[in-house]
Scaffold this motif. Structure first.
Motif: not given
Length: 317
Positions: A1-22
């Motif tokens: 399952m994709s990291f960004f579509t995984n419901p077990e991953v907190a929304f803040s962690a998903k946002v943080m991952e986007i920040i890391y990509i930038f």
């Protein structure tokens, strides 16, 4: 399952991952800009360092641990052999700086306040969607960029990219030191360093004497932070080794003790070059002649603060 579509991953962690990509993209931009810079005496080494750091930041979530480890080792080689340097740096002239100040004035601090404000708002409320304080910092940075663009039409996206590259190039490999030090505490704890410290300290502190335990805990936090350069890394080890068995286990208030112990660690931050973002980066950015000039001006303050913190811990335990 994709990291960004995984419901077990907190929304803040998903946002943080986007920040890391930038952040990774910014490092890769720095790599190619220095690679094309003929005035950079170490084009290849500089490119390798920033490019690999960018890959690790942007794709670390999906890279196998072994691959990430290899990339970290390869990334460190140019830094070890001093093959990471800065090239041409476009610094605004004194006239441009003065003209911008006269135009903007004290409004220049509005973007800075945005960063702190959103960090606090996200830490307290999560803005209703579960955002963390780190997410708030990123939101504040984006908002700050928008405000600066409105203040001056010359502040294009390319300007922000070039200024970010300039700061990264000036700071150099030291920019990665806080990240490595932050990981060090978890590594030390996993390796059982805290248990070893507990055994050694157990022969020194009288059983049940919380006051002496607090003193040793506070000074240990300061000294370990001086060694590791990061109070967050030190507190995990020192709390396992000293804080819990010799202070908290005897009924001391964990909220008060934990908060003040972290502040004791910050006293160590003021005294060590390992705290690169506090004590070494300003030397590089301001072109200071004395390498330890920042630390020399902070040691006395740190000494006074550690005494005050110990007194507060004993009084409020």
């Amino acid at each position: 399952m994709s990291f960004f579509t995984n419901p077990e991953v907190a929304f803040s962690a998903k946002v943080m991952e986007i920040i890391y990509i930038f952040m990774g993209a910014m490092c890769i931009y720095t790599a190619f800009k220095n690679f094309k810079d003929k005035e950079n005496p170490s084009q290849i080494g500089t490119f390798i360092f920033w490019f690999l750091l960018g890959i690790i930041l942007a794709l670390g979530q999906w890279l196998p641990p072994l691959v990430s480890g290899i990339l970290v080792v390869l990334m460190c080689l140019p830094a070890i052999f001093k093959k990471v340097s800065k090239g041409q740096v476009a610094v605004p002239t004194m006239e441009e700086t003065q003209a911008n100040f006269e135009k903007i004035g004290m409004k220049i601090f509005i973007p800075t306040l945005c960063i702190g404000l959103f960090a606090i708002l996200c830490a307290i409320t999560g803005l209703g969607v579960g955002l963390s304080a780190l997410n708030g910092v990123a939101i504040g940075v984006v908002l700050a960029m928008m405000i600066l663009m409105l203040q001056n039409k010359n502040n294009t996206f390319k300007v922000f990219m070039n200024d970010s590259e300039r700061m990264l190039s000036v700071v150099g490999p030291l920019s990665m030191l806080p990240m490595l030090l932050a990981c060090l505490g978890a590594v030390f704890t996993q390796a059982g360093v805290g248990d070893v410290i507990a055994q050694v300290v157990g022969t020194i502190i009288p059983e049940g004497n919380v006051t002496i335990g607090i003193i040793v805990y506070a000074i240990g936090m300061m000294l370990f932070t001086i060694i590791m350069g990061n109070a967050f890394a030190a507190i995990t080890v020192m709390t396992v080794g000293i804080g819990y068995p010799f202070v908290l286990a005897y009924g001391a208030n964990p909220t008060v003790i934990g908060m003040l112990a972290l502040t004791c660690g910050y006293c160590g931050t003021l005294c060590t070059p390992m705290a690169a973002n506090f004590n070494t980066v300003p030397v590089a950015l301001l072109n200071m002649k004395k390498q330890f000039g920042v630390i020399k001006n902070q040691v006395l303050i740190a000494g006074i603060m550690i005494v005050v913190q110990i007194i507060m811990m004993i009084a409020m335990q």
